[in-house]
Design an enzyme around this catalytic site. Structure first.
Site, short mmCIF file in Angstrom:
data_model
loop_
_atom_site.label_atom_id
_atom_site.label_comp_id
_atom_site.label_asym_id
_atom_site.label_seq_id
_atom_site.Cartn_x
_atom_site.Cartn_y
_atom_site.Cartn_z
N TYR A 142 0.86 -1.19 0.00
CA TYR A 142 0.00 0.00 0.00
C TYR A 142 0.89 1.23 0.00
O TYR A 142 1.84 1.31 0.77
CB TYR A 142 -0.89 -0.01 1.24
CG TYR A 142 -1.76 1.24 1.41
CD1 TYR A 142 -2.80 1.49 0.52
CD2 TYR A 142 -1.52 2.14 2.44
CE1 TYR A 142 -3.59 2.63 0.68
CE2 TYR A 142 -2.32 3.28 2.60
CZ TYR A 142 -3.35 3.51 1.71
OH TYR A 142 -4.14 4.64 1.86
N ASP A 237 9.31 2.60 -0.18
CA ASP A 237 8.27 3.27 0.60
C ASP A 237 8.43 2.80 2.05
O ASP A 237 7.96 1.74 2.44
CB ASP A 237 6.89 2.92 0.05
CG ASP A 237 5.78 3.62 0.84
OD1 ASP A 237 6.10 4.32 1.82
OD2 ASP A 237 4.60 3.44 0.48
N LYS A 265 4.47 8.58 9.23
CA LYS A 265 4.23 7.90 10.51
C LYS A 265 5.24 8.32 11.60
O LYS A 265 5.08 9.39 12.18
CB LYS A 265 4.13 6.40 10.28
CG LYS A 265 2.92 6.11 9.36
CD LYS A 265 2.51 4.67 9.22
CE LYS A 265 1.17 4.56 8.53
NZ LYS A 265 1.17 3.97 7.22
C1 LIG Z 1 0.53 4.49 5.89
C2 LIG Z 1 1.25 4.28 4.63
C3 LIG Z 1 1.13 5.16 3.54
C4 LIG Z 1 0.14 6.29 3.53
O1 LIG Z 1 0.39 7.21 4.54
P1 LIG Z 1 -0.80 8.21 4.98
O2 LIG Z 1 -0.13 9.11 5.96
O3 LIG Z 1 -1.84 7.32 5.57
O4 LIG Z 1 -1.27 8.90 3.77
C5 LIG Z 1 1.93 4.96 2.43
N1 LIG Z 1 2.79 3.94 2.38
C6 LIG Z 1 2.93 3.06 3.39
C7 LIG Z 1 3.92 1.96 3.28
C8 LIG Z 1 2.15 3.19 4.54
O5 LIG Z 1 2.26 2.29 5.52
#
Ligand SMILES: *Cc1c(COP(=O)(O)O)cnc(C)c1O
Length: 426
Positions: A142, A237, A265
């Site tokens: 994701y 990512d 995060k």
């Molecule tokens: C949480 C997450 C996102 C999206 O981040 P948001 O702050 O929710 O937009 C993108 N990539 C990864 C791997 C994530 O865990």
């Protein structure tokens, strides 16, 4: 006193599904979401006054524990100096310097307000810097909710994906190839089919959005060398894994260096922050230096940056990750033992302060294997744990998170809840 059910019913009147992010709604496990009134350390309390040991950790950010006094003080101090200016601040430099010091391939970094923005912008940058259109992502990874990343696998391995959300035109995802995680052959085949068209690969180097699935030995190395061979950029990512799987993220654990990295995060310490960064020559394609446009009214927000800076300061203190990982290991070993004693088919894995629980014989290696695990068993386990005061992520497709506040007592209490919960499943 109000109840979670009353709040949920009321929320549903004015908020679609009663929540501001879908997984919070308990749709996959069933039941009523807990409305949180406060959190401190390893615990959170709902609107009915029930206390839970928290393994959501705000989906990753809460690594130092909720309402850490030093983070709260930093936020209060920053807030008192004004909430946002729309002009640069020294604190943004400090955060950029900290990130570039800690993450080797990052020479320049741009702050945004969410992980979604970070990945969306990194993809645009990769396309702008390479003058190519196609991108590769992996099924089950994701990368936020921007159009070209909301794609599921097509029918064949090398066909382009289909939108995984209504409202995304097929034309918007026709440049996105969706391949199987941990399957290097499919990536090689994609490059052979489109040798000059692939701008980048974006990958969660340890996937945390289909439960926790680590890259197999050789997979990330293979991505690196294929990108080099075909002139594509490699984007890690690490919005979830950055400063969570280890002090230098997965790139620090594996030694494989991406060209660009996305963060979020933990670097916001619970406030909205994202970032993307990488080699200076690539980052200089971003406006105002280059032709790739990206901007944000609240980017580098001073209150968010204060929370992020203090969080990074705490987690870079001596012994932080050793302690966190030791607690994580105790918990995972204990869970596996309890499941075994109860005769429940179960496996578990972890990286630093994040973990995966699977109702399968063996730890899964891709989305299909996670999907084949016993979701019904997970859903029952989730509710038994909740009834015993332990709040896991409400889906068998999510990772879990601990914090520095998850001490021996908290872990012991968790294992007792797990003992009772596994017994009910057996
Ligand atoms: C949480 C997450 C996102 C999206 O981040 P948001 O702050 O929710 O937009 C993108 N990539 C990864 C791997 C994530 O865990």
């Amino acid at each position: 006193m109000t109840t979670n059910q009353a709040l949920f019913d009321r929320a549903c009147l004015t908020i679609p599904g009663g929540v501001n992010s879908p997984v919070r709604a308990f749709k996959s496990v069933g039941g009523t979401p807990r409305f949180i009134a406060k959190a401190e350390g390893a615990y959170m309390w709902d609107a009915e006054g029930n206390r839970f040991i928290d393994y959501l950790g705000s989906w990753g950010p809460a690594i130092v524990g909720h309402a850490h006094p030093e983070v709260v003080e930093a936020v209060q101090e920053a807030a008192a100096r004004g909430l946002s200016y729309g002009a640069p601040t020294e604190a943004e430099i400090l955060l950029a310097e900290k990130i570039t010091q800690l993450l080797a391939p990052v020479e320049k970094v741009r702050l945004v307000s969410s992980g979604t923005e970070a990945t969306m912008s990194a993809i645009r940058l990769a396309r702008g810097a390479t003058n190519r259109n196609k991108i590769i992502k992996f099924e089950g990874c994701y990368h936020g909710h921007s159009d070209s990343l909301l794609v599921k696998a097509g029918s064949g391995l090398l066909t382009f994906g289909n939108p995984s959300s209504a409202g995304v035109p097929e034309e918007f995802v026709k440049h996105t190839l969706v391949l199987e995680f941990n399957n290097l052959d499919s990536v090689r085949a994609a490059f052979e089919a489109h040798p000059e068209d692939i701008a980048c690969i974006i990958v969660e180097p340890y996937a945390g959005n289909m439960n926790l699935i680590k890259a197999k030995a050789g997979f990330l190395e293979g991505l690196r060398s294929l990108c080099d061979e075909y002139g594509a950029l490699l984007i890690f990512d690490e919005v979830m894994t950055g400063f969570r799987a280890g002090p230098r993220g997965v790139q620090g654990i594996t030694g494989i260096m991406p060209d660009l990295i996305t963060l979020g995060k933990v670097i916001g310490g619970g406030m909205p922050v994202g970032a993307f960064g990488g080699r200076a020559d690539i980052m200089e394609h971003i406006a105002p230096l280059g032709a790739v446009y990206q901007a944000g009214t609240l980017s580098g927000n001073p209150v968010s940056v204060a929370a992020g800076l203090k969080t990074l300061e705490i987690i870079t203190r001596d012994g932080f990750y050793e302690q966190l990982t030791a607690q994580m290991e105790k918990m995972i070993t204990g869970l596996v033992e309890e499941a075994k004693k109860a005769g429940v088919t179960f496996s578990a894995d972890f990286a630093g302060g994040m973990f995966g629980l699977y109702f399968t014989e063996k730890v899964p290696t891709n989305f299909a294997e996670v999907s084949a695990s016993d979701q019904d068993a997970f859903n029952q386990f989730f509710h038994h744990m909740l009834a015993h005061g332990v709040h896991l992520a409400p889906s068998g497709f999510e990772a879990g998170f601990i914090s520095a506040a998850h001490n021996d007592e908290v872990i012991e209490e968790t294992l007792q809840a797990a003992r009772a919960s596994f017994q009910k499943l057996a």
